[in-house]
Write a protein that holds these residues in place. Structure first.
Motif, PDB file in Angstrom:
ATOM      1  N   PRO A 155      15.021   6.213   4.232  1.00 11.63           N
ATOM      2  CA  PRO A 155      15.495   5.069   5.036  1.00 11.63           C
ATOM      3  C   PRO A 155      15.773   5.448   6.489  1.00 11.63           C
ATOM      4  N   ALA A 156      16.380   6.607   6.722  1.00 12.74           N
ATOM      5  CA  ALA A 156      16.673   7.031   8.101  1.00 12.74           C
ATOM      6  C   ALA A 156      15.384   7.279   8.872  1.00 12.74           C
ATOM      7  N   CYS A 157      14.392   7.857   8.233  1.00  8.49           N
ATOM      8  CA  CYS A 157      13.100   8.104   8.885  1.00  8.49           C
ATOM      9  C   CYS A 157      12.431   6.787   9.270  1.00  8.49           C
ATOM     10  N   VAL A 158      12.424   5.824   8.352  1.00  5.68           N
ATOM     11  CA  VAL A 158      11.798   4.525   8.619  1.00  5.68           C
ATOM     12  C   VAL A 158      12.543   3.810   9.738  1.00  5.68           C
ATOM     13  N   GLU A 159      13.871   3.811   9.679  1.00  7.86           N
ATOM     14  CA  GLU A 159      14.667   3.165  10.726  1.00  7.86           C
ATOM     15  C   GLU A 159      14.395   3.797  12.087  1.00  7.86           C
ATOM     16  N   SER A 160      14.385   5.112  12.149  1.00  8.28           N
ATOM     17  CA  SER A 160      14.118   5.816  13.403  1.00  8.28           C
ATOM     18  C   SER A 160      12.725   5.489  13.930  1.00  8.28           C
ATOM     19  N   SER A 161      11.759   5.438  13.037  1.00 12.23           N
ATOM     20  CA  SER A 161      10.394   5.105  13.430  1.00 12.23           C
ATOM     21  C   SER A 161      10.324   3.722  14.062  1.00 12.23           C
ATOM     22  N   TYR A 162      10.973   2.740  13.420  1.00  9.89           N
ATOM     23  CA  TYR A 162      11.004   1.383  13.977  1.00  9.89           C
ATOM     24  C   TYR A 162      11.702   1.360  15.337  1.00  9.89           C
ATOM     25  N   ARG A 163      12.865   1.969  15.426  1.00  9.88           N
ATOM     26  CA  ARG A 163      13.635   1.919  16.679  1.00  9.88           C
ATOM     27  C   ARG A 163      12.860   2.553  17.835  1.00  9.88           C
ATOM     28  N   GLN A 164      12.209   3.674  17.577  1.00 10.87           N
ATOM     29  CA  GLN A 164      11.455   4.328  18.648  1.00 10.87           C
ATOM     30  C   GLN A 164      10.244   3.505  19.066  1.00 10.87           C
ATOM     31  N   ARG A 165       9.528   2.934  18.107  1.00 10.62           N
ATOM     32  CA  ARG A 165       8.350   2.137  18.459  1.00 10.62           C
ATOM     33  C   ARG A 165       8.759   0.852  19.191  1.00 10.62           C
ATOM     34  N   ALA A 203      12.743  -4.143  -0.004  1.00 12.89           N
ATOM     35  CA  ALA A 203      13.988  -4.106  -0.765  1.00 12.89           C
ATOM     36  C   ALA A 203      15.235  -3.906   0.096  1.00 12.89           C
ATOM     37  N   ASP A 204      15.069  -3.488   1.347  1.00  6.98           N
ATOM     38  CA  ASP A 204      16.211  -3.137   2.200  1.00  6.98           C
ATOM     39  C   ASP A 204      16.340  -4.156   3.344  1.00  6.98           C
ATOM     40  N   PRO A 205      17.384  -4.989   3.334  1.00  2.00           N
ATOM     41  CA  PRO A 205      17.530  -6.027   4.370  1.00  2.00           C
ATOM     42  C   PRO A 205      17.562  -5.461   5.793  1.00  2.00           C
ATOM     43  N   LYS A 206      18.156  -4.290   5.986  1.00  5.96           N
ATOM     44  CA  LYS A 206      18.214  -3.694   7.325  1.00  5.96           C
ATOM     45  C   LYS A 206      16.814  -3.314   7.810  1.00  5.96           C
ATOM     46  N   LEU A 207      16.028  -2.703   6.938  1.00  6.84           N
ATOM     47  CA  LEU A 207      14.663  -2.328   7.319  1.00  6.84           C
ATOM     48  C   LEU A 207      13.781  -3.564   7.472  1.00  6.84           C
ATOM     49  N   ALA A 208      14.005  -4.581   6.638  1.00  2.00           N
ATOM     50  CA  ALA A 208      13.246  -5.829   6.763  1.00  2.00           C
ATOM     51  C   ALA A 208      13.526  -6.493   8.115  1.00  2.00           C
ATOM     52  N   ALA A 209      14.788  -6.462   8.545  1.00  2.00           N
ATOM     53  CA  ALA A 209      15.142  -7.045   9.847  1.00  2.00           C
ATOM     54  C   ALA A 209      14.458  -6.276  10.980  1.00  2.00           C
ATOM     55  N   LEU A 210      14.414  -4.942  10.864  1.00  2.00           N
ATOM     56  CA  LEU A 210      13.718  -4.145  11.882  1.00  2.00           C
ATOM     57  C   LEU A 210      12.230  -4.468  11.891  1.00  2.00           C
ATOM     58  N   ASP A 211      11.649  -4.710  10.718  1.00  2.68           N
ATOM     59  CA  ASP A 211      10.236  -5.065  10.653  1.00  2.68           C
ATOM     60  C   ASP A 211       9.979  -6.405  11.335  1.00  2.68           C
ATOM     61  N   ARG A 212      10.858  -7.381  11.114  1.00  6.59           N
ATOM     62  CA  ARG A 212      10.699  -8.676  11.797  1.00  6.59           C
ATOM     63  C   ARG A 212      10.828  -8.508  13.307  1.00  6.59           C
ATOM     64  N   GLN A 213      11.795  -7.682  13.730  1.00  4.33           N
ATOM     65  CA  GLN A 213      11.965  -7.433  15.164  1.00  4.33           C
ATOM     66  C   GLN A 213      10.710  -6.765  15.727  1.00  4.33           C
ATOM     67  N   MET A 214      10.161  -5.804  14.987  1.00 13.02           N
ATOM     68  CA  MET A 214       8.933  -5.133  15.434  1.00 13.02           C
ATOM     69  C   MET A 214       7.807  -6.143  15.594  1.00 13.02           C
ATOM     70  N   THR A 249       0.793  -1.229   0.000  1.00 14.27           N
ATOM     71  CA  THR A 249       0.000   0.000   0.000  1.00 14.27           C
ATOM     72  C   THR A 249       0.820   1.271   0.000  1.00 14.27           C
ATOM     73  N   SER A 250       2.134   1.173   0.159  1.00 13.94           N
ATOM     74  CA  SER A 250       2.924   2.408   0.188  1.00 13.94           C
ATOM     75  C   SER A 250       4.321   2.186  -0.364  1.00 13.94           C
ATOM     76  N   SER A 251       4.935   3.282  -0.780  1.00 19.17           N
ATOM     77  CA  SER A 251       6.322   3.213  -1.251  1.00 19.17           C
ATOM     78  C   SER A 251       7.255   2.837  -0.107  1.00 19.17           C
ATOM     79  N   VAL A 252       6.877   3.165   1.120  1.00 22.66           N
ATOM     80  CA  VAL A 252       7.693   2.801   2.281  1.00 22.66           C
ATOM     81  C   VAL A 252       7.699   1.286   2.452  1.00 22.66           C
ATOM     82  N   GLU A 253       6.552   0.636   2.272  1.00 23.56           N
ATOM     83  CA  GLU A 253       6.516  -0.828   2.367  1.00 23.56           C
ATOM     84  C   GLU A 253       7.369  -1.464   1.282  1.00 23.56           C
ATOM     85  N   ARG A 254       7.348  -0.909   0.061  1.00 20.30           N
ATOM     86  CA  ARG A 254       8.204  -1.438  -1.009  1.00 20.30           C
ATOM     87  C   ARG A 254       9.678  -1.277  -0.635  1.00 20.30           C
ATOM     88  N   ARG A 255      10.025  -0.150  -0.008  1.00 21.60           N
ATOM     89  CA  ARG A 255      11.413   0.082   0.413  1.00 21.60           C
ATOM     90  C   ARG A 255      11.812  -0.926   1.489  1.00 21.60           C
TER      91      ARG A 255
END
Length: 164
Positions: free
Chosen positions: A98-108, A47-58, A38-44
């Motif tokens: 990417p920095a915004c998404v990473e920060s969002s995950y880390r804070q949540r 595509a990004d292993p670091k963000l995917a790992a944060l999503d799994r951790q979340m 549903t969003s370009s952020v989800e597509r990112r």
């Protein structure tokens, strides 16, 4: 289930999260990247292993928080999570997505770990506040990423992030 060998900051993050390591075959996020996103952020994130790992951790931390939440809190937690996802997806407007998404995950993740005590506090303090009537404040400190504290004062509880 195989376990990925984690090193450095990733190992520390997993340790602090109180979550198990993920299977070596788990390279993507917790959601299905083959479905319509549903969003370009989800597509990112896909595509990004670091963000995917944060999503799994979340996903793991959210599941642990849900398990610890009272029945009354479960609906509120789900609503707050939906709001957080909407905010995370708003990172497409950021100059550094990417920095915004990473920060969002880390804070949540840090918020859920502290609010639901998914990790033990590393310290606590009590403060006496002058005034009529004198009041007491208490704080519990957590070694999350970023570091957090939960401060209770006058019947209210506030999550705070450490700042330089």
């Amino acid at each position: 289930m195989g376990v990925r060998n984690q090193t450095g900051a990733a190992s520390l993050a997993m340790l602090l999260a109180g979550t198990p390591c993920v299977a070596a075959t788990d390279a993507g996020p917790s959601f299905d990247c083959a479905k319509k996103l549903t969003s370009s952020v989800e597509r990112r994130i896909c595509a990004d292993p670091k963000l995917a790992a944060l999503d799994r951790q979340m996903a793991d931390v959210y599941a642990a928080a849900t398990a610890k939440a009272s029945a009354a809190d479960t609906e509120a937690l789900a609503a707050l999570q939906r709001g957080w996802i909407k905010g995370r997806n708003g990172c497409w407007k950021s100059a550094d997505v990417p920095a915004c998404v990473e920060s969002s995950y880390r804070q949540r993740i840090a918020e859920l770990q502290a609010r639901y005590e998914l990790i033990a506090p590393v310290g606590s303090a009590r403060y006496e506040c002058p005034g009529p009537p004198p009041r007491e404040a208490s704080a519990a400190f957590f070694a999350t990423d970023p570091p957090t504290a939960i401060v209770d004062f006058a019947g209210a509880s506030q999550l705070m992030f450490a700042a330089p």
